[in-house]
Design a protein around this motif. Structure first.
Motif, PDB file in Angstrom:
ATOM      1  N   ARG A  71       0.697  -1.136   0.106  1.00  0.00           N
ATOM      2  CA  ARG A  71       0.106  -0.152  -0.090  1.00  0.00           C
ATOM      3  C   ARG A  71       0.853   1.309  -0.027  1.00  0.00           C
ATOM      4  O   ARG A  71       0.258   2.152  -0.069  1.00  0.00           O
ATOM      5  N   ASP A  72       2.243   1.035   0.107  1.00  0.00           N
ATOM      6  CA  ASP A  72       3.155   2.251   0.330  1.00  0.00           C
ATOM      7  C   ASP A  72       3.907   2.378  -0.937  1.00  0.00           C
ATOM      8  O   ASP A  72       4.215   1.388  -1.630  1.00  0.00           O
ATOM      9  N   SER A  73       4.440   3.329  -1.127  1.00  0.00           N
ATOM     10  CA  SER A  73       5.565   3.725  -2.067  1.00  0.00           C
ATOM     11  C   SER A  73       6.936   4.402  -1.651  1.00  0.00           C
ATOM     12  O   SER A  73       6.654   5.244  -0.642  1.00  0.00           O
ATOM     13  N   TYR A  74       7.969   4.026  -2.263  1.00  0.00           N
ATOM     14  CA  TYR A  74       9.199   4.467  -2.070  1.00  0.00           C
ATOM     15  C   TYR A  74       9.526   5.534  -3.125  1.00  0.00           C
ATOM     16  O   TYR A  74       9.382   4.964  -4.485  1.00  0.00           O
ATOM     17  N   TYR A  75       9.880   6.644  -2.966  1.00  0.00           N
ATOM     18  CA  TYR A  75      10.445   7.697  -3.968  1.00  0.00           C
ATOM     19  C   TYR A  75      12.140   7.572  -4.203  1.00  0.00           C
ATOM     20  O   TYR A  75      12.775   7.784  -2.949  1.00  0.00           O
ATOM     21  N   HIS A  76      12.284   7.840  -5.480  1.00  0.00           N
ATOM     22  CA  HIS A  76      13.908   7.677  -5.677  1.00  0.00           C
ATOM     23  C   HIS A  76      14.312   8.705  -6.779  1.00  0.00           C
ATOM     24  O   HIS A  76      13.647   8.892  -7.548  1.00  0.00           O
ATOM     25  N   LEU A  77      15.204   9.333  -6.324  1.00  0.00           N
ATOM     26  CA  LEU A  77      15.882  10.076  -7.306  1.00  0.00           C
ATOM     27  C   LEU A  77      16.644   9.636  -8.400  1.00  0.00           C
ATOM     28  O   LEU A  77      17.478   9.088  -8.134  1.00  0.00           O
TER      29      LEU A  77
END
Length: 253
Positions: A71-77
């Motif tokens: 249900r969650d997401s990780y953000y990546h540069l």
């Protein structure tokens, strides 16, 4: 005289806003979830989500579903994309400002110890350990371990390191995190969303970094089917390590 109105370069347009700049700054060091970024930048979640959407639309930031909590997401540069757009911005202002598109060189000051962690220590963390050791040329003490290590290395881990990078780890076996209780590390890097939640504390306040990378071993019905996934995973880890190296210095971010 009529002047042509020039388009503002992408990186300048996106990074000029103070909230977006702070988000870029935080994501340059680690992958984060929205609620973590809310805490780090001190802004409401709806505002953070709005600016993350703009950064995603501009191609500077990507998001992946958490392998621990879907249900969650990780953000990546995407640092390669940032490098490209920064170079474009310099060239747009003046040809003499064309920037290099390669990460800066690695010159550590003093001894450094780095730990890579995933669940099984048979794929992602093992690949990261081998690649950092390869790039750092023994100038960094590097170890990898798993919270629930597999009995042996995944065959495609051994294969991708040998075929794509000329590295032989055929004699290596997965290691349990428990064997490192008495070690100190300057940086602890988790590559697995689940392992991030269970990784133990290490003394001396190490730098904590998270790379949200899906497990390549869960893709494909056979080792042959999953090899392209391993190759893509190794390429991503290699890119992240190239950008990690310049900050692995005493006093780095």
């Amino acid at each position: 005289m009529t002047s042509c109105r020039q388009v503002v370069p992408l990186f300048v347009d996106l990074a000029a806003h103070p909230v977006r700049w702070r988000l870029l700054n935080e994501l340059s060091g680690s992958d984060y979830r929205v609620r973590e970024l809310v805490t780090l930048v001190g802004e409401p979640q709806n505002l953070v989500s709005y600016h993350l959407r703009l950064l995603r639309n501009g191609g500077l930031v990507t998001a992946t579903r958490s392998s621990h909590d879907g249900r969650d997401s990780y953000y990546h540069l995407d640092l390669d994309r940032c490098t490209e757009t920064l170079a474009d911005a310099g060239a747009a202002l003046h040809p003499a400002l064309q920037l290099s598109t390669a990460p800066t060189t690695f010159d550590p000051a003093g001894s450094l110890a780095v730990l890579f962690v995933c669940t099984g220590n048979s794929a992602r963390s093992a690949i990261a350990e081998a690649l950092l050791r390869h790039h750092a040329d023994d100038r960094v003490e590097v170890v990898s371990a798993g919270s629930r290590p597999k009995p042996a290395m995944h065959p495609n881990t051994v294969r991708v390191l040998r075929e794509e990078f000329g590295i032989d780890i055929s004699d290596r076996s997965p290691r349990h995190l428990d064997t490192l209780d008495d070690h100190r590390f300057d940086a602890v890097i988790t590559l697995c969303d689940k392992a991030r939640e269970v990784c133990p504390e290490f003394g001396d306040d190490p730098r904590w970094i998270h790379w949200s990378i899906p497990d390549p071993a869960v893709s494909g019905d056979t080792h042959k089917d999953s090899y392209p996934i391993f190759r893509a995973t190794a390429t991503e880890i290699d890119t992240r390590i190239r950008y990690l190296l310049p900050v692995l210095t005493v006093g780095g971010r």
